[in-house]
Design a protein around this motif. Structure first.
Motif, short mmCIF file in Angstrom:
data_model
loop_
_atom_site.label_atom_id
_atom_site.label_comp_id
_atom_site.label_asym_id
_atom_site.label_seq_id
_atom_site.Cartn_x
_atom_site.Cartn_y
_atom_site.Cartn_z
N ASP A 116 -1.85 -4.57 -2.78
CA ASP A 116 -0.62 -4.27 -2.57
C ASP A 116 -0.35 -3.27 -1.61
O ASP A 116 0.96 -2.77 -1.35
N GLY A 117 -1.40 -2.84 -0.65
CA GLY A 117 -1.16 -2.31 0.45
C GLY A 117 -1.25 -0.78 0.23
O GLY A 117 -1.10 -0.06 1.34
N THR A 118 -1.44 -0.24 -0.96
CA THR A 118 -1.46 1.21 -1.40
C THR A 118 -2.71 1.86 -0.83
O THR A 118 -2.83 2.94 -0.70
N ARG A 119 -3.97 0.93 -0.62
CA ARG A 119 -5.20 1.33 -0.28
C ARG A 119 -5.69 0.56 0.65
O ARG A 119 -5.35 -0.43 0.84
N THR A 120 -6.52 0.99 1.64
CA THR A 120 -7.02 0.16 2.80
C THR A 120 -8.49 0.81 2.66
O THR A 120 -8.92 1.98 2.33
N HIS A 162 -6.85 5.59 8.70
CA HIS A 162 -5.76 5.18 7.64
C HIS A 162 -6.57 4.55 6.40
O HIS A 162 -5.77 4.35 5.55
N ALA A 163 -7.75 4.47 6.50
CA ALA A 163 -8.48 4.08 5.57
C ALA A 163 -8.78 5.09 4.09
O ALA A 163 -9.14 6.22 4.51
N ASP A 164 -8.87 4.66 2.98
CA ASP A 164 -9.21 5.51 1.90
C ASP A 164 -10.74 5.76 1.64
O ASP A 164 -11.28 6.76 1.30
N ALA A 165 -11.36 4.80 2.33
CA ALA A 165 -12.85 4.82 2.15
C ALA A 165 -13.40 3.66 3.24
O ALA A 165 -12.53 2.95 3.98
N VAL A 166 -15.02 3.73 3.45
CA VAL A 166 -15.21 3.05 4.53
C VAL A 166 -16.30 2.25 3.73
O VAL A 166 -17.27 2.74 3.01
N LEU A 167 -16.43 0.58 3.84
CA LEU A 167 -17.62 0.10 3.37
C LEU A 167 -18.73 0.17 4.32
O LEU A 167 -18.66 -0.63 5.36
N ILE A 168 -19.60 0.63 3.98
CA ILE A 168 -20.85 1.10 5.26
C ILE A 168 -21.83 0.27 4.95
O ILE A 168 -22.51 0.01 3.67
N VAL A 169 -22.68 -0.29 6.00
CA VAL A 169 -23.62 -1.21 5.79
C VAL A 169 -24.72 -0.20 6.15
O VAL A 169 -25.05 0.46 7.14
N CYS A 183 -27.78 -2.87 2.57
CA CYS A 183 -27.16 -2.62 1.29
C CYS A 183 -25.87 -2.13 1.76
O CYS A 183 -25.37 -1.44 2.85
N LEU A 184 -24.68 -2.24 1.04
CA LEU A 184 -23.42 -1.99 1.13
C LEU A 184 -22.74 -0.82 0.12
O LEU A 184 -23.19 -0.65 -1.06
N PHE A 185 -22.30 0.36 0.76
CA PHE A 185 -21.95 1.32 0.04
C PHE A 185 -20.29 1.66 0.20
O PHE A 185 -20.04 1.43 1.14
N ILE A 186 -19.87 2.03 -0.61
CA ILE A 186 -18.43 2.59 -0.49
C ILE A 186 -18.50 4.21 -0.42
O ILE A 186 -18.84 4.83 -1.13
N VAL A 187 -17.91 4.47 0.84
CA VAL A 187 -17.96 5.96 1.22
C VAL A 187 -16.54 6.53 1.50
O VAL A 187 -15.80 6.39 2.15
N PRO A 188 -16.21 7.46 0.34
CA PRO A 188 -14.75 7.98 0.60
C PRO A 188 -14.63 8.55 1.82
O PRO A 188 -15.53 9.38 2.37
N ARG A 189 -13.24 8.64 2.21
CA ARG A 189 -12.98 9.08 3.66
C ARG A 189 -13.24 10.75 3.59
O ARG A 189 -13.66 11.43 4.74
N ASP A 190 -13.22 11.56 2.70
CA ASP A 190 -13.29 12.72 2.32
C ASP A 190 -14.80 13.20 1.90
O ASP A 190 -14.88 14.35 1.73
N ALA A 191 -15.65 12.38 1.99
CA ALA A 191 -16.90 12.69 1.38
C ALA A 191 -17.50 13.88 2.30
O ALA A 191 -17.50 13.85 3.46
N GLU A 192 -18.24 14.61 1.63
CA GLU A 192 -18.91 15.80 2.45
C GLU A 192 -19.99 15.23 3.30
O GLU A 192 -20.81 14.50 2.88
#
Length: 386
Positions: A116-120, A162-169, A183-192
């Motif tokens: 629905d476009g509320t998250r990228t 503009h992304a809420d997270a990055v799918l990092i390889v 491996c693939l990891f979901i890294v939140p934009r504001d992660a320390e």
């Protein structure tokens, strides 16, 4: 099974998306870029109409279609002069990987918002020293109790701001062999420990490019997407849609440029007839149209194979589609600018900026030379040179 005749549903989708794109058009994108902002209005309306998540499962708020449908959306927006590059990244790569391999919790957390476009979500694979060689990726993840610690660098990552997270390889060590595997990891934009820096690009676009630094970013166990041992299977589940969508991006851009050239060639009169009556103008434009249509057929084949679950067949077709579309796009834009002459370099006609933009499809997400390498050994069975 790939068909050469589009279904009524696909034709209706094309018509509807085309109407949306034309309401915004190239002038809208040009204004957004000049103002240094994101095409939020178009993204939100496309989301509201269900176009952003057309490829995602219905049970998570998507349209229940596939990459075939999503590629139509991007192609038609591009043909109207208003492409959305993040369609390649957020729903096509990240949405597909999570839908296929994510846990139930990851699907519930991300897919409705991506639809629905509320998250990228952005996608991070390219590294400064790895380039096209994904086997040289040095971003590594290591266990620390139940958590993961992720360290490394990424470059040319689109839309991170503009992304809420990055799918990092990243890569983890295989306990049995000691070798590193993707491996693939979901890294939140504001992660320390996770920082981003904009890359100063000569090419102007609404979606900015970034360098990412991950300095012992601590992630919970559930940040890992899919099976730790699946490796390349999960990675290419995202890369094949990326190539197909890049082809759609290129074909849409080429169609837009060609349409502008045709409009000009029908009206511009230098001697006694419109310049489009002269074969030196008409034939190159006709050839550009043929090249775009041929690339589109390969893109449709690739999307059909992927949506049917044939990952191996889709890999070959997706690479060839991306190659063909990139070449066709560059030639179409070049011929369009040439047709307009000096006017092709003015802001009024809006084609000059496409000269640089068209090259993106030749370079990213994989260079045309690497695709030729792929076809040489994977399809033709020739030995590797590297």
């Amino acid at each position: 099974m790939t068909t050469l005749i589009e279904s009524e549903e696909h034709q209706a989708l094309r018509k509807a998306v085309s109407a949306l794109g034309k309401r915004y058009g190239r002038d809208y994108i040009t204004r957004v870029v000049s103002e240094g902002r994101y095409p939020t209005e178009l993204w939100s309306e496309a989301a509201k109409l269900g176009y952003l998540g057309v490829n995602l499962p219905e049970e998570y708020g998507g349209g229940g279609g596939g990459i075939a449908e999503l590629s139509i959306v991007l192609e038609e927006l591009g043909a109207s002069g208003a492409p959305l590059l993040m369609l390649v990244v957020s729903p096509a790569i990240c949405g597909t990987v999570i839908a296929r391999f994510g846990t139930e919790e990851q699907k519930r957390a991300w897919l409705p918002g991506l639809a629905d476009g509320t998250r990228t979500m952005a996608f991070g694979i390219t590294e400064p020293d790895a380039g096209s060689n994904s086997h040289r990726i040095t971003t590594t993840a290591r266990r620390d109790g139940d958590d993961w610690l992720l360290t490394g660098r990424k470059v040319f990552i689109s839309g991170v701001d503009h992304a809420d997270a990055v799918l990092i390889v990243g890569r983890t060590e295989d306990a049995r062999t000691g070798k590193l595997k993707p491996c693939l990891f979901i890294v939140p934009r504001d992660a320390e420990g996770f920082t981003r820096s904009p890359i100063d690009m000569e090419f102007n676009a609404a979606e900015k490019q970034f360098e990412l630094v991950l300095d012992d970013v601590r992630l919970p166990a559930d940040a890992l997407v899919g099976d730790e041992d699946a490796g390349l299977l999960q990675l290419f589940a995202g890369l094949n849609p990326e190539r197909i969508m890049t082809a759609a991006f290129a074909i849409g851009m080429g169609r837009y440029a060609l349409a502008k050239a045709l409009e000009y060639a029908r009206e511009r009169t230098v001697w006694k007839t419109p310049i489009g009556a002269h074969q030196a103008i008409a034939h190159p434009l006709a050839q550009a149209h043929i090249d775009l249509e041929l690339a589109k057929l390969m893109m449709q084949k690739a999307a059909g194979l992927y949506d049917a679950g044939d990952d191996i067949g889709a890999g070959e077709a997706a690479n060839m589609a991306k190659y063909a579309a990139g070449e066709a796009c560059v030639r179409a834009v070049d011929q369009a600018v040439h047709t307009l002459g000096g006017n092709g370099l003015t802001r009024e006609f809006g084609l000059a900026s496409l000269i640089t933009a068209a090259r993106v499809a030749r370079i990213a997400p994989v260079s045309r030379e690497m695709i030729l390498n792929y076809v040489s050994h994977q399809t033709l069975g020739l030995p590797k040179s590297y």
